[in-house]
Design a protein around this motif. Structure first.
Motif, mmCIF file in Angstrom:
data_model
loop_
_atom_site.group_PDB
_atom_site.id
_atom_site.type_symbol
_atom_site.label_atom_id
_atom_site.label_comp_id
_atom_site.label_asym_id
_atom_site.label_seq_id
_atom_site.Cartn_x
_atom_site.Cartn_y
_atom_site.Cartn_z
ATOM 1 N N LYS A 194 0.813 -1.215 0.000
ATOM 2 C CA LYS A 194 0.000 0.000 0.000
ATOM 3 C C LYS A 194 0.851 1.271 0.000
ATOM 4 O O LYS A 194 0.373 2.318 -0.441
ATOM 5 N N LYS A 223 5.202 0.040 -2.649
ATOM 6 C CA LYS A 223 4.935 -0.528 -3.974
ATOM 7 C C LYS A 223 4.020 0.396 -4.787
ATOM 8 O O LYS A 223 4.253 0.612 -5.978
ATOM 9 N N ARG A 224 2.976 0.927 -4.153
ATOM 10 C CA ARG A 224 2.084 1.858 -4.861
ATOM 11 C C ARG A 224 2.863 3.079 -5.353
ATOM 12 O O ARG A 224 2.653 3.528 -6.478
ATOM 13 N N SER A 225 3.764 3.597 -4.522
ATOM 14 C CA SER A 225 4.553 4.777 -4.908
ATOM 15 C C SER A 225 5.475 4.458 -6.081
ATOM 16 O O SER A 225 5.606 5.258 -7.016
ATOM 17 N N ALA A 270 3.344 4.205 -9.214
ATOM 18 C CA ALA A 270 2.881 5.539 -9.624
ATOM 19 C C ALA A 270 4.009 6.301 -10.323
ATOM 20 O O ALA A 270 3.781 6.989 -11.329
ATOM 21 N N GLN A 320 0.206 -2.149 -11.638
ATOM 22 C CA GLN A 320 -0.699 -1.462 -10.710
ATOM 23 C C GLN A 320 -1.935 -2.329 -10.437
ATOM 24 O O GLN A 320 -2.339 -2.488 -9.280
ATOM 25 N N ASN A 346 -0.984 -5.290 -8.258
ATOM 26 C CA ASN A 346 -0.732 -4.848 -6.888
ATOM 27 C C ASN A 346 -2.058 -4.629 -6.141
ATOM 28 O O ASN A 346 -2.202 -5.031 -4.990
ATOM 29 N N GLU A 347 -3.029 -4.019 -6.814
ATOM 30 C CA GLU A 347 -4.321 -3.754 -6.176
ATOM 31 C C GLU A 347 -5.075 -5.054 -5.883
ATOM 32 O O GLU A 347 -5.732 -5.178 -4.850
#
Length: 158
Positions: free
Chosen positions: A24, A27-29, A32, A57, A60-61
């Motif tokens: 969250k 990895k999200r950063s 992005a 992305q 990951n979600e």
């Protein structure tokens, strides 16, 4: 639809929570940033970097949703309630493989924490299910693709 209870040790719960936090935040950063860089390459219709970043992305979600669901339905085993009279989830069991005259130790865990390299087997596996509820010096039969395998329980520990 009723959700399946996820049986975890405290260590297993903590590991899933740590992984969720990593996905969250870091990895999200990272993803992005990859998307932002790929957008700078121009035409999105032929931009493989953008497509790969968007796929990462989405994956990951999905993983985040899976982990959140597991944690939401987690039942943490209270180690104080684990005894060594009968085999239960959380026990380490030393068995004798009767056919090969070989001693092996297995830790019975929920399916989420399985790690064959560490001899952590699921309570839902054929061997794990056969061992559950058994006592020291008892012999259990395990149905395997090669036939019935016999294991004698030598010791049960926490």
């Amino acid at each position: 639809m009723e959700e399946k209870e996820v049986i975890l040790t405290q260590e297993g719960y903590d590991n899933l929570d740590k992984e969720l936090n990593h996905l969250k935040t870091e990895k999200r950063s990272e993803i992005a940033e990859r998307i932002k860089i790929a957008l700078g390459f121009g035409d999105l219709s032929e931009n493989s970097e953008y497509d790969e970043a968007k796929t990462a992305q989405a994956e990951n979600e999905v993983k985040i949703a899976e982990l959140e669901n597991k944690l939401r339905h987690a039942k943490i085993i209270n180690e104080k309630e684990i005894d060594t009279d009968i085999v239960q989830i959380g026990n380490t069991v030393k068995v004798l493989d009767i056919e090969f005259d070989e001693e092996i130790e297995y830790t019975i865990v929920g399916s989420t924490e399985v790690n064959l390299a560490e001899n952590k087997i699921s309570n839902e596996s054929p061997l794990g299910a056969a061992l559950l509820g058994a006592k020291k010096n008892q012999t259990v039969d395990v149905e395997a693709p090669v036939g019935i395998m016999k294991y004698k329980i030598l010791d049960i520990t926490k």
